[in-house]
Design a protein around this motif. Sequence first.
Motif, PDB file in Angstrom:
ATOM      1  N   SER A  15      30.282  32.570  44.774  1.00 54.23           N
ATOM      2  CA  SER A  15      31.657  32.590  44.184  1.00 54.23           C
ATOM      3  C   SER A  15      32.132  34.070  43.806  1.00 54.23           C
ATOM      4  O   SER A  15      33.224  34.438  44.342  1.00 54.23           O
ATOM      5  CB  SER A  15      31.920  31.694  42.997  1.00 54.23           C
ATOM      6  OG  SER A  15      31.456  30.537  43.420  1.00 54.23           O
ATOM      7  N   ILE A  18      32.697  35.787  46.963  1.00 56.66           N
ATOM      8  CA  ILE A  18      34.079  35.488  47.632  1.00 56.66           C
ATOM      9  C   ILE A  18      35.156  36.107  46.736  1.00 56.66           C
ATOM     10  O   ILE A  18      36.245  36.889  47.241  1.00 56.66           O
ATOM     11  CB  ILE A  18      34.281  34.007  47.719  1.00 56.66           C
ATOM     12  CG1 ILE A  18      33.342  33.264  48.768  1.00 56.66           C
ATOM     13  CG2 ILE A  18      35.939  33.817  47.878  1.00 56.66           C
ATOM     14  CD1 ILE A  18      33.319  31.916  48.788  1.00 56.66           C
ATOM     15  N   ILE A  19      35.081  36.083  45.390  1.00 57.56           N
ATOM     16  CA  ILE A  19      36.289  36.613  44.576  1.00 57.56           C
ATOM     17  C   ILE A  19      36.255  38.219  44.593  1.00 57.56           C
ATOM     18  O   ILE A  19      37.394  38.837  44.899  1.00 57.56           O
ATOM     19  CB  ILE A  19      35.981  36.457  43.026  1.00 57.56           C
ATOM     20  CG1 ILE A  19      36.233  34.803  42.913  1.00 57.56           C
ATOM     21  CG2 ILE A  19      36.988  36.908  42.371  1.00 57.56           C
ATOM     22  CD1 ILE A  19      35.829  34.118  41.796  1.00 57.56           C
ATOM     23  N   ALA A  22      38.070  38.990  47.625  1.00 57.59           N
ATOM     24  CA  ALA A  22      39.542  38.554  47.665  1.00 57.59           C
ATOM     25  C   ALA A  22      40.052  39.733  47.034  1.00 57.59           C
ATOM     26  O   ALA A  22      41.536  40.101  47.090  1.00 57.59           O
ATOM     27  CB  ALA A  22      39.662  37.365  46.807  1.00 57.59           C
ATOM     28  N   GLY A  25      40.982  42.325  49.129  1.00 58.01           N
ATOM     29  CA  GLY A  25      42.294  41.768  50.034  1.00 58.01           C
ATOM     30  C   GLY A  25      43.453  42.038  49.195  1.00 58.01           C
ATOM     31  O   GLY A  25      44.447  42.568  49.632  1.00 58.01           O
ATOM     32  N   ALA A  26      43.608  41.564  47.850  1.00 55.90           N
ATOM     33  CA  ALA A  26      44.471  41.905  46.946  1.00 55.90           C
ATOM     34  C   ALA A  26      44.908  43.448  46.935  1.00 55.90           C
ATOM     35  O   ALA A  26      46.156  43.832  46.689  1.00 55.90           O
ATOM     36  CB  ALA A  26      44.119  41.338  45.751  1.00 55.90           C
ATOM     37  N   ARG A  29      46.990  44.514  49.857  1.00 56.00           N
ATOM     38  CA  ARG A  29      48.413  44.227  49.869  1.00 56.00           C
ATOM     39  C   ARG A  29      49.121  45.061  48.906  1.00 56.00           C
ATOM     40  O   ARG A  29      50.144  45.421  49.097  1.00 56.00           O
ATOM     41  CB  ARG A  29      48.649  42.814  49.359  1.00 56.00           C
ATOM     42  CG  ARG A  29      50.017  42.313  49.049  1.00 56.00           C
ATOM     43  CD  ARG A  29      51.097  42.517  50.021  1.00 56.00           C
ATOM     44  NE  ARG A  29      50.716  41.735  51.226  1.00 56.00           N
ATOM     45  CZ  ARG A  29      51.253  42.000  52.432  1.00 56.00           C
ATOM     46  NH1 ARG A  29      52.120  43.105  52.556  1.00 56.00           N
ATOM     47  NH2 ARG A  29      50.982  41.334  53.377  1.00 56.00           N
ATOM     48  N   LEU A  45      48.027  39.119  41.410  1.00 56.72           N
ATOM     49  CA  LEU A  45      46.786  38.528  41.808  1.00 56.72           C
ATOM     50  C   LEU A  45      45.459  38.971  41.478  1.00 56.72           C
ATOM     51  O   LEU A  45      44.402  38.291  41.120  1.00 56.72           O
ATOM     52  CB  LEU A  45      47.004  38.432  43.536  1.00 56.72           C
ATOM     53  CG  LEU A  45      45.852  37.786  44.339  1.00 56.72           C
ATOM     54  CD1 LEU A  45      45.769  36.558  43.974  1.00 56.72           C
ATOM     55  CD2 LEU A  45      46.268  38.186  46.007  1.00 56.72           C
ATOM     56  N   TYR A  48      44.702  37.477  38.296  1.00 56.12           N
ATOM     57  CA  TYR A  48      43.970  36.131  38.456  1.00 56.12           C
ATOM     58  C   TYR A  48      42.703  36.251  38.886  1.00 56.12           C
ATOM     59  O   TYR A  48      41.662  35.527  38.189  1.00 56.12           O
ATOM     60  CB  TYR A  48      45.003  35.406  39.384  1.00 56.12           C
ATOM     61  CG  TYR A  48      46.246  34.921  38.861  1.00 56.12           C
ATOM     62  CD1 TYR A  48      46.399  34.620  37.501  1.00 56.12           C
ATOM     63  CD2 TYR A  48      47.289  35.014  39.633  1.00 56.12           C
ATOM     64  CE1 TYR A  48      47.483  33.880  36.906  1.00 56.12           C
ATOM     65  CE2 TYR A  48      48.419  34.433  39.112  1.00 56.12           C
ATOM     66  CZ  TYR A  48      48.603  34.028  37.925  1.00 56.12           C
ATOM     67  OH  TYR A  48      50.004  33.502  37.374  1.00 56.12           O
ATOM     68  N   LEU A  49      42.349  37.123  39.903  1.00 59.36           N
ATOM     69  CA  LEU A  49      40.948  37.027  40.550  1.00 59.36           C
ATOM     70  C   LEU A  49      40.073  37.410  39.674  1.00 59.36           C
ATOM     71  O   LEU A  49      38.912  37.001  39.529  1.00 59.36           O
ATOM     72  CB  LEU A  49      41.153  37.894  41.789  1.00 59.36           C
ATOM     73  CG  LEU A  49      41.935  37.393  43.012  1.00 59.36           C
ATOM     74  CD1 LEU A  49      41.899  38.288  44.015  1.00 59.36           C
ATOM     75  CD2 LEU A  49      41.265  36.013  43.482  1.00 59.36           C
TER      76      LEU A  49
ATOM     77  N   ALA B  14      36.679  29.324  43.961  1.00 53.64           N
ATOM     78  CA  ALA B  14      36.727  30.546  44.369  1.00 53.64           C
ATOM     79  C   ALA B  14      37.373  30.337  45.885  1.00 53.64           C
ATOM     80  O   ALA B  14      37.944  31.453  46.243  1.00 53.64           O
ATOM     81  CB  ALA B  14      35.009  30.996  45.000  1.00 53.64           C
ATOM     82  N   ALA B  15      37.067  29.447  46.467  1.00 54.08           N
ATOM     83  CA  ALA B  15      37.912  29.040  47.973  1.00 54.08           C
ATOM     84  C   ALA B  15      39.178  29.189  47.818  1.00 54.08           C
ATOM     85  O   ALA B  15      39.910  29.663  48.703  1.00 54.08           O
ATOM     86  CB  ALA B  15      37.227  27.702  48.591  1.00 54.08           C
ATOM     87  N   MET B  17      41.134  30.853  45.586  1.00 55.88           N
ATOM     88  CA  MET B  17      41.478  32.044  45.562  1.00 55.88           C
ATOM     89  C   MET B  17      41.389  32.999  46.585  1.00 55.88           C
ATOM     90  O   MET B  17      42.319  34.011  47.032  1.00 55.88           O
ATOM     91  CB  MET B  17      40.238  32.765  44.380  1.00 55.88           C
ATOM     92  CG  MET B  17      40.641  32.324  42.966  1.00 55.88           C
ATOM     93  SD  MET B  17      39.506  33.124  41.664  1.00 55.88           S
ATOM     94  CE  MET B  17      40.696  32.612  40.281  1.00 55.88           C
ATOM     95  N   MET B  18      40.382  32.665  47.414  1.00 57.44           N
ATOM     96  CA  MET B  18      40.512  33.284  48.830  1.00 57.44           C
ATOM     97  C   MET B  18      41.699  32.853  49.606  1.00 57.44           C
ATOM     98  O   MET B  18      42.212  33.638  50.288  1.00 57.44           O
ATOM     99  CB  MET B  18      39.016  32.837  49.447  1.00 57.44           C
ATOM    100  CG  MET B  18      38.582  33.893  50.667  1.00 57.44           C
ATOM    101  SD  MET B  18      38.297  35.492  49.989  1.00 57.44           S
ATOM    102  CE  MET B  18      38.984  36.274  51.450  1.00 57.44           C
ATOM    103  N   ALA B  20      44.438  32.065  48.357  1.00 59.68           N
ATOM    104  CA  ALA B  20      45.581  32.830  47.517  1.00 59.68           C
ATOM    105  C   ALA B  20      45.719  34.222  48.501  1.00 59.68           C
ATOM    106  O   ALA B  20      46.701  34.918  48.799  1.00 59.68           O
ATOM    107  CB  ALA B  20      45.592  32.951  46.318  1.00 59.68           C
ATOM    108  N   THR B  21      44.478  34.981  48.435  1.00 57.26           N
ATOM    109  CA  THR B  21      44.324  36.212  49.247  1.00 57.26           C
ATOM    110  C   THR B  21      45.004  36.241  50.513  1.00 57.26           C
ATOM    111  O   THR B  21      45.748  37.311  50.920  1.00 57.26           O
ATOM    112  CB  THR B  21      43.001  37.143  48.727  1.00 57.26           C
ATOM    113  OG1 THR B  21      42.783  36.967  47.400  1.00 57.26           O
ATOM    114  CG2 THR B  21      43.092  38.467  49.054  1.00 57.26           C
ATOM    115  N   ALA B  24      48.447  35.944  50.654  1.00 56.60           N
ATOM    116  CA  ALA B  24      48.959  37.401  50.350  1.00 56.60           C
ATOM    117  C   ALA B  24      48.979  38.417  51.371  1.00 56.60           C
ATOM    118  O   ALA B  24      50.062  39.019  51.475  1.00 56.60           O
ATOM    119  CB  ALA B  24      48.446  37.965  48.902  1.00 56.60           C
ATOM    120  N   ILE B  37      50.426  33.067  46.124  1.00 55.43           N
ATOM    121  CA  ILE B  37      49.701  33.570  45.077  1.00 55.43           C
ATOM    122  C   ILE B  37      49.669  32.813  43.775  1.00 55.43           C
ATOM    123  O   ILE B  37      48.609  32.531  43.289  1.00 55.43           O
ATOM    124  CB  ILE B  37      50.158  35.131  44.829  1.00 55.43           C
ATOM    125  CG1 ILE B  37      49.536  36.116  45.856  1.00 55.43           C
ATOM    126  CG2 ILE B  37      49.714  35.541  43.483  1.00 55.43           C
ATOM    127  CD1 ILE B  37      50.094  37.384  45.637  1.00 55.43           C
TER     128      ILE B  37
END
Lengths: 100, 130
Positions: A15, A18-19, A22, A25-26, A29, A45, A48-49, B14-15, B17-18, B20-21, B24, B37
Amino acid sequence: MEDLDGFLLWAVFISLAIISLAILGAFVRLIRGPSLPDRVIAIDLVAYLTMGFLATYSVLIQEETYIDVALVLGLLAFLGTVAFARYIERIHAEEETTEL
Amino acid sequence: MTETIAALLLLGGAAFMMVATIGALRLPDFYTRMHAITKAGTLGIGLILVGIAVFFGDLSATTRAVAVIAFVLFTAPVSAHMIGRAGYLDEVPLWQGTLVDKLRARYDDLFDKGDQPPARRASSPSASDG
């Protein structure tokens, strides 16, 4: 509390990985935009992450205080987004009045 | 058993959130990105915090987790609404495949009459029939 055992430990590590991806990736953007509201929701975002990251990390080190940190971070992100929204609307309103 | 449920909830959050990204990064315009998002981010945080409540299993952690979930559920729609409205008033372009723009009629007085709405009518002539 005892240490985490197999499956939960791996779930926490996966987890967190993955975060982290993410969040990267944010930020992509955030850099690409193209407009100001796009960047604002990208920051949203990221907040949040980060909240999710802190929550997952609190499981890893078994310290529930990090939930409070996530709450404060959410509050700051909300206030920041609202402030940016007002700011963008005000810029638009000022442009309208100067054009007329 | 409890730890397995907590692990599955953490992975599910976590999935989301991925997702969401990915939304985005991949969706075509500002409004669809905002939608992805807000919804997926809220659900991701909710699942992770439910996982925390299951993992710790005591009153203190559960109360805080519920407080954070309630806070996110209250503030995420508000901030998404405000930033979406600000983006619309700032004339961020809609996706060129957009067919219906119901918000437009409510802001006619803010835009000039002959003004193009956020950049799409030219690419889809039948759009105004909506």
